[in-house]
Structures are given as C-alpha cells and as structure tokens.
Design a protein around this motif. Structure first.
Motif, short mmCIF file in Angstrom:
data_model
loop_
_atom_site.label_atom_id
_atom_site.label_comp_id
_atom_site.label_asym_id
_atom_site.label_seq_id
_atom_site.Cartn_x
_atom_site.Cartn_y
_atom_site.Cartn_z
N HIS A 17 135.11 -0.51 -89.55
CA HIS A 17 134.49 -1.78 -89.96
C HIS A 17 135.23 -2.98 -89.37
N MET A 20 134.35 -3.17 -85.73
CA MET A 20 132.98 -3.66 -85.59
C MET A 20 132.95 -5.18 -85.69
N SER A 21 133.69 -5.73 -86.65
CA SER A 21 133.75 -7.19 -86.81
C SER A 21 134.36 -7.85 -85.58
N ASP A 24 131.84 -7.81 -82.76
CA ASP A 24 130.82 -8.85 -82.97
C ASP A 24 131.36 -10.23 -82.62
N ARG A 27 131.55 -10.55 -78.89
CA ARG A 27 130.20 -10.76 -78.34
C ARG A 27 129.83 -12.24 -78.37
N LYS A 126 128.69 6.50 -80.33
CA LYS A 126 128.56 5.05 -80.46
C LYS A 126 127.68 4.75 -81.66
N LEU A 127 127.77 3.54 -82.14
CA LEU A 127 126.94 3.08 -83.26
C LEU A 127 125.78 2.28 -82.71
N VAL A 128 124.61 2.46 -83.30
CA VAL A 128 123.45 1.65 -82.94
C VAL A 128 122.89 1.05 -84.21
N ARG A 129 122.26 -0.09 -84.03
CA ARG A 129 121.62 -0.74 -85.18
C ARG A 129 120.42 0.09 -85.63
N PRO A 130 120.06 0.02 -86.91
CA PRO A 130 118.90 0.76 -87.39
C PRO A 130 117.64 0.39 -86.60
N ARG A 132 117.02 1.26 -83.50
CA ARG A 132 117.29 1.28 -82.07
C ARG A 132 117.80 2.66 -81.69
N GLU A 133 117.46 3.07 -80.48
CA GLU A 133 117.92 4.38 -80.05
C GLU A 133 119.15 4.28 -79.18
#
Length: 134
Positions: A17, A20-21, A24, A27, A126-130, A132-133
């Motif tokens: 987490h 991830m922050s 972001d 980005r 990797k993580l993807v947003r809900p 999205r593939e």
C-alpha cells in the motif's frame, strides 16, 4: 505459527500500500514535469513552426491512408496481419501459462530453447485497476 504468517501478510500488504501511494505520487510528478516540458517547447518559435508543418503533413498522410484503406489488396493484407497478430498473442499467452507451470514445478529461472540457447524465465506480477485487464 499462523500468527507470524498473518503479521507478515499485514506487513507485506502495508508495504504494498505504501509503494502504491508512492507510485501514484510519482505519476503526478511525472505528469507535471511532462506538462512543463510541453509548455517550454511550445514557447520555442522553431518548434511551433515544425509542429504546424507536422500537423499539415499529418492531414495529408491521413488522406492518403484513407485511399489506401479502400484498396482491396490492402484490406486483405490488413486482415491477414490482424489474424497473425491474434495467433501470436494467443501463443504467447499459452507459452506464458506453461512457463509459470514450469517455474512452479522447478523453481528454475532459465530454460534452454530448441537451439540450445539459455533463456531467462521471468515471472511477473502487477496490479490493475478494477475493470482493466492491463
């Protein structure tokens, strides 16, 4: 022993987490710096003139492409290319599945290809947003 696993899972999840922050935040910083670079470039007369020429040439290229897209031979070759790309993607997904199985069974990170060359096996997550593939 189960408690250690739960604590380790919480610690790992907390680290994920936090990262991830940070990703972001980076980005946003990257987006800001890109905008600053764009603004700076647009202040340059030579750059602006070249951009206008590119825009004009892009319009001409699009008109030429439209004519090409109406050509029967072009359409046939484009369909062949689309089919080949689909087959390639399908084979790559199948190979990826088998490489994951191979890695899970052997824990090996190298494999010899049919020519005898040693190739690296890279297992990735990797993580993807809900929704999205990728």
């Amino acid at each position: 022993m189960h408690y250690v696993r739960v604590d380790m899972d919480k610690e790992t999840l907390g680290t994920i987490h936090q990262i991830m922050s940070e990703v972001d935040e980076l980005r946003g910083q990257i987006r800001d710096v890109r905008q600053q670079l764009k603004d700076l470039a647009e202040q340059n007369d030579e750059y602006r003139n070249l951009q206008e020429e590119i825009t004009e040439l892009t319009g001409k290229r699009q008109a030429a492409k439209k004519v090409l897209h109406e050509d029967d031979d072009y359409q046939r070759l484009q369909a062949d290319l689309d089919d080949l790309r689909f087959k390639q993607k399908d084979l790559q997904e199948i190979m990826s599945h088998h490489l994951v199985l191979y890695y899970n069974e052997t824990q090996a990170t190298e494999i010899k290809d049919p020519d005898g060359e040693v190739r690296q096996v890279v297992v990735s997550a990797k993580l993807v947003r809900p929704g999205r593939e990728d």
